[in-house]
Structure formats: structure tokens, C-alpha cells
Scaffold this active site. Structure first.
Site, PDB file in Angstrom:
ATOM      1  N   SER A 142       0.835  -1.199   0.000  1.00 55.54           N
ATOM      2  CA  SER A 142       0.000   0.000   0.000  1.00 55.54           C
ATOM      3  C   SER A 142       0.867   1.244   0.000  1.00 55.54           C
ATOM      4  O   SER A 142       2.091   1.180   0.115  1.00 55.54           O
ATOM      5  CB  SER A 142      -0.925   0.010   1.222  1.00 55.54           C
ATOM      6  OG  SER A 142      -0.222   0.479   2.362  1.00 55.54           O
ATOM      7  N   TYR A 155       2.008  -0.157  11.099  1.00 56.02           N
ATOM      8  CA  TYR A 155       1.596  -0.614   9.770  1.00 56.02           C
ATOM      9  C   TYR A 155       2.670  -0.353   8.725  1.00 56.02           C
ATOM     10  O   TYR A 155       2.923  -1.178   7.849  1.00 56.02           O
ATOM     11  CB  TYR A 155       0.298   0.096   9.398  1.00 56.02           C
ATOM     12  CG  TYR A 155      -0.296  -0.321   8.069  1.00 56.02           C
ATOM     13  CD1 TYR A 155      -0.758  -1.613   7.882  1.00 56.02           C
ATOM     14  CD2 TYR A 155      -0.423   0.584   7.021  1.00 56.02           C
ATOM     15  CE1 TYR A 155      -1.318  -1.997   6.667  1.00 56.02           C
ATOM     16  CE2 TYR A 155      -0.988   0.212   5.822  1.00 56.02           C
ATOM     17  CZ  TYR A 155      -1.431  -1.076   5.649  1.00 56.02           C
ATOM     18  OH  TYR A 155      -1.990  -1.448   4.449  1.00 56.02           O
TER      19      TYR A 155
END
Length: 208
Positions: A142, A155
Site C-alpha cells: 500500500s 503498519y
């Protein structure tokens, strides 16, 4: 240009929602036999029900397993059969301010975002090697692996640490991954560019 995966088998993790689900359906439309993996059975059931609308539609084989459980994953995927394409898309994102991150949150993120991606890739790669043939392993990441984002302290390194740089964010603590890259920006009917979210939602892009 016609894209065909006839005669091929694909395995897609995080296939219950968002990009993973769309990928599984797209591969089915291209003729692939698809093993769809996610941890939420209701999502798999609805995916299988959606498949008959595809013509022609090869089978979608649902596999329900929490990929952060190493032994359960090994057991669930041992009889999958030969895989020609793996799309490693499963991940979780529980966003927390840097000073509030706990060891449990860190372990949960790395268990799925890094260790599970490595494990599933190992399983598939061993099969490719034993058959003496090639194949493709695609690890989905991502924008969080490319830039600093608020509350992404855990993350971010998880995305960066994926094998070679993969959505199972379908539980209460697991959020659907946001748009992965500029390629996921799509025009809406009004002609404005919007970014597609992990659940297939459209969110206005922030002002430049």
C-alpha cells in the site's frame, strides 16, 4: 487485448472484500480456477454466490482460515493443489498513535502483514519447485510503504517488510486497506478523480 488464465490455478489471500475479492473475481472471469482465502466464512459464501454471474465461470474454491495462525494455514492449504499464481493480499491495519502502540498490536500486525505473507509464499513456492515449473507470486502493498502517514507507526514497517516489499481486514479490528497506489484512482461519473477504498468505496482525494 484478451487476457486468459485458462488452465491455471490462482490463490488469492484476503479474498473476502475489497481488492482481494475483486482480484479473485477478475481471475475467474479470465478463466482461472481460484482458491479464495479469507478468515470470514460469510464473505466466502457471498463470493461463491457471486461467481455464477460470471460467464464462463470456473470454480472458486473457498478456504476459511486465519493466516496469522501458522499451523492452521499449513493445514488449510496443504491440499490446495498446484498453484500457478499467488496474490498475497491479506493484511491488517489497526492504526494507533506512535506512543500508544502496544506489543500485542505490533505482533498482530507483523503476524499477518509479514509472517503470513512469507508463509503462504513458501507453501506455493515449494509446490512450484517440486513440479519443476515456474509461476508468479504477487505481494500487494500500500501507499504506507512509500510515505509517512499519521498513526501508521506499526503498519508502515509491516508493509515495507513484506516479502519483496500483501486483505483480510474483515474483522472488527481489521480495517480494509485503503487505495494502494495511483493506479487505484478512478474517475467518478462527475469526472472527479477519486481514490477507491479497500471495501470498494470511493473517497474524495485530499486537496493538493
Amino acid at each position: 487485448m484478451e487476457i486468459s488464465f485458462r488452465g491455471k490455478r490462482a490463490l488469492v489471500t484476503g479474498a473476502g472484500k475489497g481488492i482481494g475479492r475483486a482480484t479473485a473475481l477478475a481471475l475467474a472471469r479470465c478463466g482461472s480456477k481460484v482458491t479464495a482465502v479469507t478468515r470470514t466464512r460469510a464473505d466466502l459464501e457471498s463470493l461463491v454466490l457471486e461467481c455464477p454471474s460470471i460467464e464462463p465461470c470456473p470454480s472458486i474454491e473457498p478456504v476459511c482460515v486465519d493466516l496469522s495462525d501458522w499451523d492452521a494455514t499449513e493445514q488449510a492449504l496443504k491440499d490446495t493443489g498446484p498453484v500457478d499464481l499467488l496474490v498475497n493480499n491479506a493484511a491488517c491495519a489497526k492504526l494507533q498513535p506512535f506512543l500508544d502502540v502496544t506489543p500485542e498490536q505490533f505482533d498482530q500486525s507483523f503476524s499477518l502483514n509479514v509472517k503470513a505473507a512469507l508463509h503462504v509464499a513458501q507453501i506455493v513456492a515449494r509446490g512450484m519447485k517440486s513440479r519443476g515449473c515456474g509461476g508468479s507470486i504477487v505481494n500487494v502493498s500500500s501507499q504506507a510503504s512509500q510515505c509517512a502517514l499519521k498513526d501508521h507507526a506499526v503498519y508502515y514497517p509491516g508493509e515495507l517488510g513484506e516479502p519483496d516489499r500483501g486483505d483480510d481486514r474483515d474483522g472488527e479490528d481489521r480495517l480494509e486497506r485503503p487505495g494502494k497506489s495511483p493506479e487505484h484512482d478512478v474517475p467518478d461519473p462527475a469526472g472527479q478523480i477519486r481514490r477507491s477504498g479497500g471495501r470498494g468505496e470511493l473517497h474524495p482525494l485530499p486537496p493538493q
